[in-house]
Design a protein around this motif. Sequence first.
Motif, PDB file in Angstrom:
ATOM      1  N   ASP B  84       0.831  -1.216   0.000  1.00  0.00           N
ATOM      2  CA  ASP B  84       0.000   0.000   0.000  1.00  0.00           C
ATOM      3  C   ASP B  84       0.863   1.264   0.000  1.00  0.00           C
ATOM      4  OD1 ASP B  84       0.822  -0.811   2.541  1.00  0.00           O
ATOM      5  OD2 ASP B  84      -0.849   0.187   3.550  1.00  0.00           O
ATOM      6  N   ASP B  89      -3.637   2.115  -5.806  1.00  0.00           N
ATOM      7  CA  ASP B  89      -4.922   1.435  -5.588  1.00  0.00           C
ATOM      8  C   ASP B  89      -4.809   0.166  -4.748  1.00  0.00           C
ATOM      9  OD1 ASP B  89      -6.202   3.363  -7.149  1.00  0.00           O
ATOM     10  OD2 ASP B  89      -5.717   2.269  -8.998  1.00  0.00           O
ATOM     11  N   ARG B  91      -5.016  -1.083  -1.035  1.00  0.00           N
ATOM     12  CA  ARG B  91      -5.383  -0.690   0.317  1.00  0.00           C
ATOM     13  C   ARG B  91      -5.240  -1.902   1.231  1.00  0.00           C
ATOM     14  NH1 ARG B  91     -11.164   1.695  -0.392  1.00  0.00           N
ATOM     15  NH2 ARG B  91     -11.082   0.373  -2.244  1.00  0.00           N
ATOM     16  N   THR B 138      -8.337  -4.380   0.922  1.00  0.00           N
ATOM     17  CA  THR B 138      -9.656  -3.929   0.490  1.00  0.00           C
ATOM     18  C   THR B 138      -9.554  -3.721  -1.018  1.00  0.00           C
ATOM     19  OG1 THR B 138      -9.994  -2.811   2.593  1.00  0.00           O
ATOM     20  CG2 THR B 138     -11.436  -2.165   0.770  1.00  0.00           C
ATOM     21  N   LEU B 139     -10.381  -4.431  -1.779  1.00  0.00           N
ATOM     22  CA  LEU B 139     -10.156  -4.529  -3.225  1.00  0.00           C
ATOM     23  C   LEU B 139     -10.872  -3.440  -4.025  1.00  0.00           C
ATOM     24  CD1 LEU B 139     -10.427  -8.394  -3.695  1.00  0.00           C
ATOM     25  CD2 LEU B 139      -8.406  -7.004  -3.212  1.00  0.00           C
ATOM     26  N   THR B 140     -10.289  -3.124  -5.164  1.00  0.00           N
ATOM     27  CA  THR B 140     -10.980  -2.312  -6.169  1.00  0.00           C
ATOM     28  C   THR B 140     -11.680  -3.286  -7.127  1.00  0.00           C
ATOM     29  OG1 THR B 140      -9.161  -2.342  -7.764  1.00  0.00           O
ATOM     30  CG2 THR B 140      -9.104  -0.622  -6.058  1.00  0.00           C
ATOM     31  N   GLU B 141     -12.463  -2.744  -8.045  1.00  0.00           N
ATOM     32  CA  GLU B 141     -13.236  -3.635  -8.927  1.00  0.00           C
ATOM     33  C   GLU B 141     -12.337  -4.424  -9.886  1.00  0.00           C
ATOM     34  OE1 GLU B 141     -14.320  -0.203 -12.267  1.00  0.00           O
ATOM     35  OE2 GLU B 141     -15.920  -1.124 -11.082  1.00  0.00           O
ATOM     36  N   ASN B 142     -11.125  -3.953 -10.124  1.00  0.00           N
ATOM     37  CA  ASN B 142     -10.220  -4.678 -11.017  1.00  0.00           C
ATOM     38  C   ASN B 142      -9.450  -5.791 -10.311  1.00  0.00           C
ATOM     39  OD1 ASN B 142     -10.942  -3.150 -13.192  1.00  0.00           O
ATOM     40  ND2 ASN B 142      -9.162  -1.776 -13.093  1.00  0.00           N
ATOM     41  N   GLN B 143      -9.508  -5.805  -9.007  1.00  0.00           N
ATOM     42  CA  GLN B 143      -8.718  -6.780  -8.239  1.00  0.00           C
ATOM     43  C   GLN B 143      -9.614  -7.950  -7.841  1.00  0.00           C
ATOM     44  OE1 GLN B 143      -7.486  -4.069  -5.146  1.00  0.00           O
ATOM     45  NE2 GLN B 143      -5.760  -3.257  -6.331  1.00  0.00           N
ATOM     46  N   THR B 144      -9.181  -9.154  -8.188  1.00  0.00           N
ATOM     47  CA  THR B 144      -9.973 -10.356  -7.925  1.00  0.00           C
ATOM     48  C   THR B 144      -9.327 -11.156  -6.809  1.00  0.00           C
ATOM     49  OG1 THR B 144     -10.592 -10.453 -10.259  1.00  0.00           O
ATOM     50  CG2 THR B 144     -10.887 -12.470  -8.961  1.00  0.00           C
ATOM     51  N   ASP B 159      -4.859  -8.758 -10.452  1.00  0.00           N
ATOM     52  CA  ASP B 159      -5.469  -7.676 -11.235  1.00  0.00           C
ATOM     53  C   ASP B 159      -5.023  -7.862 -12.681  1.00  0.00           C
ATOM     54  OD1 ASP B 159      -6.160  -5.377 -12.578  1.00  0.00           O
ATOM     55  OD2 ASP B 159      -5.369  -3.988 -11.065  1.00  0.00           O
ATOM     56  N   SER B 162      -6.413  -3.667 -14.919  1.00  0.00           N
ATOM     57  CA  SER B 162      -5.994  -2.262 -14.898  1.00  0.00           C
ATOM     58  C   SER B 162      -5.036  -1.926 -16.033  1.00  0.00           C
ATOM     59  CB  SER B 162      -5.336  -1.929 -13.554  1.00  0.00           C
ATOM     60  OG  SER B 162      -6.284  -2.064 -12.526  1.00  0.00           O
TER      61      SER B 162
END
Lengths: 207, 225
Positions: B84, B89, B91, B138-144, B159, B162
């Motif tokens: 981080d 992106d 977190r 804590t994931l963003t929408e691109n991170q699986t 990811d 991105s």
Amino acid sequence: MGRFLFLTNTPSKPPGFLSALRDHRFDVAQQYALDRAELPRYDAVLLTMHSDQRHLAEQSNRLDAYLNSGGAIIFNGHVAHPFLPELTPYVPAGQRGLESLRIHREAGHPLFAGLTDDHLTFQRGVAGFYSRGMNPPPAGALVLNSLGPERWPVDWLLERPGGGQLLVHAGNDLFSFLVSADPDGLSNVRRFFDYFSGGADADARRH
Amino acid sequence: MPTLAAIDGGTYYHNRTLNEAPFARYFDERIYVRDLPFARLEDFDAVFVPCRLNAHLIAPLAPQLIAFWRGGGTLVAMGETFQDGWLPDVRMTAVETNFWWWLEEGADLGVRLADREHDLFRYIDQGAATWHLHGWFTLTENQTSLIETREGRCLLFEDRESHAPGRLIATTLDPCYHHGSHFMPATTRFLSGFLSWLKGHSPGGGECLADASDNRVDTREARKM
């Protein structure tokens, strides 16, 4: 009061005893500050298990000269890149249950006064944290603690003929074990650093 | 077969993981961290940032690593590198590590495979990802999320979106440190599967694990009677 250089190689906070132990002064620095540190002002340089040993090997001549001038180096971890002439790579011990992980006090030395085999062997009743192998000692080293039935030398102290002392612990940083084995948390580390600062137990090291 | 370069921080556990059997053969190149500014990362398909490489050292080098990812490479950032602080992106929430969870009979650390159909899990199972925890993402929408806690907190993500075809894999798990310390056999199993997956080997890893037989400290056999 002794003065020590604690060289770290993580972004984490240094151990609490460094500030709590007010009898001595500990200067904490990222390891690469070694290149420009004024080593002669320190009673000992403390190297952690996270040390960049390739960097220490680059600084070998400086470390060697510091020892020759009467300094002390306390190394924790497994030797991977020997950075002093007395060091050779770590050898893991075979693991065959509890006895192979038991730590034995060897020399009745002030550095480990008051500590028993069990203090060093067990953390919450589990063995194997203190050491699981050796950094083979050079001729003339005093073995302080050993491992398993074959008594592998896991902690040793070398008084160099030309001056200087090298303490080598083959495992995670020694200080955390000294603190956890101690009811008030500081007596063992105080005694340990008194020794290197020519404090109360200094006579013992001079034999 | 993808080529894999590793950053070597000079610690003993990096040395054992990157330079010694059984895993040395997975790495096509090792780049000493202080030589990284002079390295041509684009010569490789994947770059492996090993566990506990000092985040203070990585941070100023991060633009080079991120450029590699954006340029189509696979960037792998292992645990306790505090991603981080140097990756966009990402977190992360650190947790206090419970090293003793297994002392209770039948205890479950709670590590789960988030997507059992993912190719990675032809190489590692839940047991190989279970030793202890240092934090979660804590994931963003691109991170699986691929590995998570039973509460659904992510321990390893991928990811692929991105900067496609570039790929980022990040984890809070720290197998290199424990394998490199000859401690905790699950970490050796994890690396065997994970590195085989990165290199596109066929699943199995039996040969590799046989080479690692000296690493089998089982703390469950090390308890005071």
